[in-house]
Design a protein around this motif. Structure first.
Motif, mmCIF file in Angstrom:
data_model
loop_
_atom_site.group_PDB
_atom_site.id
_atom_site.type_symbol
_atom_site.label_atom_id
_atom_site.label_comp_id
_atom_site.label_asym_id
_atom_site.label_seq_id
_atom_site.Cartn_x
_atom_site.Cartn_y
_atom_site.Cartn_z
ATOM 1 N N ARG A 4 0.831 -1.206 0.000
ATOM 2 C CA ARG A 4 0.000 0.000 0.000
ATOM 3 C C ARG A 4 0.866 1.257 0.000
ATOM 4 N N ILE A 5 1.945 1.215 0.752
ATOM 5 C CA ILE A 5 2.850 2.365 0.798
ATOM 6 C C ILE A 5 3.463 2.610 -0.580
ATOM 7 N N LEU A 6 3.888 1.548 -1.218
ATOM 8 C CA LEU A 6 4.540 1.684 -2.510
ATOM 9 C C LEU A 6 3.570 2.189 -3.568
ATOM 10 N N GLU A 7 2.345 1.720 -3.514
ATOM 11 C CA GLU A 7 1.346 2.153 -4.480
ATOM 12 C C GLU A 7 0.936 3.602 -4.265
ATOM 13 N N LEU A 21 10.050 -8.797 6.991
ATOM 14 C CA LEU A 21 9.740 -10.100 6.391
ATOM 15 C C LEU A 21 9.315 -9.969 4.928
ATOM 16 N N LEU A 22 9.854 -8.989 4.241
ATOM 17 C CA LEU A 22 9.467 -8.786 2.851
ATOM 18 C C LEU A 22 9.872 -9.977 1.989
ATOM 19 N N THR A 23 9.141 -10.150 0.894
ATOM 20 C CA THR A 23 9.376 -11.262 -0.029
ATOM 21 C C THR A 23 9.617 -10.732 -1.439
ATOM 22 N N ASN A 24 9.726 -11.642 -2.382
ATOM 23 C CA ASN A 24 9.906 -11.249 -3.780
ATOM 24 C C ASN A 24 8.752 -10.393 -4.282
ATOM 25 N N LYS A 25 7.574 -10.601 -3.700
ATOM 26 C CA LYS A 25 6.393 -9.822 -4.090
ATOM 27 C C LYS A 25 6.628 -8.342 -3.837
ATOM 28 N N THR A 26 7.291 -8.022 -2.722
ATOM 29 C CA THR A 26 7.574 -6.622 -2.398
ATOM 30 C C THR A 26 8.514 -6.016 -3.433
ATOM 31 N N LEU A 27 9.533 -6.755 -3.808
ATOM 32 C CA LEU A 27 10.474 -6.248 -4.804
ATOM 33 C C LEU A 27 9.793 -6.083 -6.167
ATOM 34 N N GLU A 29 6.688 -5.160 -6.535
ATOM 35 C CA GLU A 29 5.950 -3.904 -6.424
ATOM 36 C C GLU A 29 6.886 -2.703 -6.546
ATOM 37 N N LEU A 30 8.082 -2.839 -6.010
ATOM 38 C CA LEU A 30 9.066 -1.760 -6.145
ATOM 39 C C LEU A 30 9.356 -1.486 -7.613
ATOM 40 N N SER A 31 9.517 -2.557 -8.378
ATOM 41 C CA SER A 31 9.850 -2.390 -9.795
ATOM 42 C C SER A 31 8.708 -1.771 -10.591
ATOM 43 N N ARG A 32 7.503 -1.883 -10.074
ATOM 44 C CA ARG A 32 6.339 -1.343 -10.780
ATOM 45 C C ARG A 32 6.044 0.105 -10.409
ATOM 46 N N ASN A 33 6.277 0.462 -9.145
ATOM 47 C CA ASN A 33 5.764 1.743 -8.649
ATOM 48 C C ASN A 33 6.818 2.795 -8.300
ATOM 49 N N CYS A 34 7.990 2.383 -7.863
ATOM 50 C CA CYS A 34 8.959 3.360 -7.333
ATOM 51 C C CYS A 34 9.981 3.742 -8.402
ATOM 52 N N LEU A 35 9.535 4.579 -9.312
ATOM 53 C CA LEU A 35 10.391 4.953 -10.432
ATOM 54 C C LEU A 35 11.505 5.904 -10.016
ATOM 55 N N SER A 36 11.327 6.616 -8.897
ATOM 56 C CA SER A 36 12.307 7.623 -8.482
ATOM 57 C C SER A 36 13.153 7.180 -7.294
ATOM 58 N N LEU A 37 12.963 5.961 -6.843
ATOM 59 C CA LEU A 37 13.652 5.494 -5.639
ATOM 60 C C LEU A 37 15.174 5.559 -5.815
ATOM 61 N N GLN A 38 15.849 6.156 -4.811
ATOM 62 C CA GLN A 38 17.296 6.297 -4.870
ATOM 63 C C GLN A 38 18.003 5.537 -3.753
ATOM 64 N N TYR A 39 17.353 5.372 -2.628
ATOM 65 C CA TYR A 39 17.971 4.711 -1.472
ATOM 66 C C TYR A 39 17.096 3.549 -1.039
ATOM 67 N N TYR A 55 13.068 -9.006 -10.918
ATOM 68 C CA TYR A 55 12.009 -8.022 -11.137
ATOM 69 C C TYR A 55 12.592 -6.617 -11.292
ATOM 70 N N LEU A 56 13.602 -6.308 -10.481
ATOM 71 C CA LEU A 56 14.214 -4.984 -10.567
ATOM 72 C C LEU A 56 14.914 -4.794 -11.912
#
Length: 425
Positions: A4-7, A21-27, A29-39, A55-56
């Motif tokens: 939800r945070i990523l979206e 306890l993040l999983t591959n599913k979290t990564l 979502e990162l690849s789909r939504n966080c286009l500006s992520l730097q850290y 996924y990344l």
């Protein structure tokens, strides 16, 4: 929750998910939504696998990532690091601490910009083969027991390397240092840390001194706890451009240190010399006495910080030398200097300011009342009369008593009678 945070935060720049306890599913979502992520920190997250970084590499997000922390992620394999290399083209810093299961070819980071690679693998039999771009500027490779001279041969080809930390790399020898001094990396290197490299000898210091005296680029050198170094190593440092020098726990003598410093002043017009020395650490150099401090004080006028922890031969005269010659001293640590007395506090009061930090732990000769008078005048203050810990190396079976005054403790002609007068609180 993380999804939800990523979206909901498409402009997210900083994300710390360490110890979760993040999983591959979290990564994914990162690849789909966080286009500006730097850290991004995934330290000690053990539920995701190499697939997560696939996924990344193939998704539309995280291609602007400049900092990645994977400390303790021992489940990653060579494939995972390949995906990181392909999916994070802007990567500038990678932190891989406590990676006990990494194989020789796990770390393969290829980037096109300035990079900081932090590799710290304690208590493991690893070998780090670094394949990095020529834009690499900072490399932390501390506590890598698997790092060998062959690894340094690769590092030596980095043309823009400015910082190198290979402390605790016990398999590095003089051959590896030779690769560094003869390679392209020597052209820009400004800071070198070979602390606790037990196989480094005087030959390495000679090569470092000869190479960097010519280039006048090396500013910070850490030789602490290099047990094979002798007095000859210190002599080779004469003429360098250092502004920071760590010689803690090195077996050096006053009679060698003094000529070394005199050598610096003779070549002042040739390149930056020891008079630019600002930060010095001679902690646990048990053979040093007041004469060493006198040398630093009167030939290194720009001294800003001095640590002489565990130098049990130092007396009040050493502090007198220091306060008379080092007008810009801001930090001083005399912990474990058991011969210092309340007279030391009077000398220190004369340089407050600029003195702003004073540490006097395990100084049984300095009373609490006298030490407390200095506390309001500095930013950081510490004092105790505790017995020095066993690792200071003192012979606790015999009390250390103040020796009979010798020539070095008598009135020095460089001081006025007012300076040498005995003061009390």
């Amino acid at each position: 929750m993380v999804q939800r945070i990523l979206e909901g935060c498409p402009c997210l720049l900083y994300l710390n998910l360490s110890c979760t306890l993040l999983t591959n599913k979290t990564l994914q979502e990162l690849s789909r939504n966080c286009l500006s992520l730097q850290y991004l920190s995934l330290a000690y997250c053990d539920r995701f696998t190499d697939e997560g970084f696939l996924y990344l590499a193939t998704g539309k997000g995280c291609h602007n990532l400049i900092h990645l922390n994977l400390s303790g992620c021992t489940q990653l394999t060579v494939a995972g690091f390949r995906y990181i290399s392909a999916g994070c083209p802007a990567l500038e810093e990678i932190v891989i601490n406590d990676m006990l299961t990494l194989s020789d070819s796990c770390v393969l980071v290829s980037v096109n910009h300035d990079v900081t690679a932090c590799l710290s693998w304690p208590k493991s039999l690893l070998r780090c083969v670094l394949t990095c771009s020529q834009g690499l500027r900072r490399l932390h490779a501390a506590e890598c027991p698997g790092m060998t001279d062959a690894s340094l041969k690769s590092v030596a080809s980095l043309q823009h390397l400015r910082y190198l930390n290979i402390s605790y790399c016990n398999r590095v020898t003089d051959v590896g240092v030779q690769y560094l001094t003869k390679g392209c990396s020597a052209n820009e290197l400004q800071e070198l840390n070979v602390s606790h490299c037990s196989h480094i000898t005087d030959i390495s210091v000679m090569r470092i001194a000869q190479r960097y005296t010519q280039l006048c680029k090396l500013l910070h050198l850490n030789l602490s706890y290099c047990e094979r170094l002798t007095d000859s190593a210190v002599e080779w440092l004469g003429g360098s451009s250092l502004c920071s020098l760590d010689l803690s726990s090195c077996n050096i003598q006053d009679q060698v240190l003094l000529p070394c410093l005199l050598l610096f002043s003779r070549i002042q017009k040739l390149c930056k010399n020891v008079t630019d020395l600002e930060h010095v650490d001679i902690s646990h150099c048990v053979a040093l006495s007041d004469a060493a401090v006198r040398a630093f004080s009167f030939y290194c006028r720009g001294l800003v910080a001095l640590r002489m922890v565990g130098c049990f031969k130092m007396t009040d005269m050493a502090v007198q030398y220091l306060t008379s010659g080092s007008q810009y001293l801001r930090e001083l640590d005399v912990s474990g200097c058991v011969l210092l007395t309340d007279l030391t506090l009077w000398y220190l009061e004369r340089i407050c300011p600029p003195l702003s930090s004073i540490t006097m732990a395990c100084c049984s000769g300095i009373s609490r009342a006298a030490a407390s008078k200095l506390q309001p005048r500095v930013t950081y203050w510490e004092h105790s009369s505790d017995t020095p810990p066993y690792w200071f190396g003192y012979n606790m079976g015999h009390l250390v008593t103040k020796p009979t005054p010798t020539t070095s403790q008598m009135v020095d002609p460089l001081f006025s009678s007012e300076d040498t007068a005995s003061k009390s609180f």
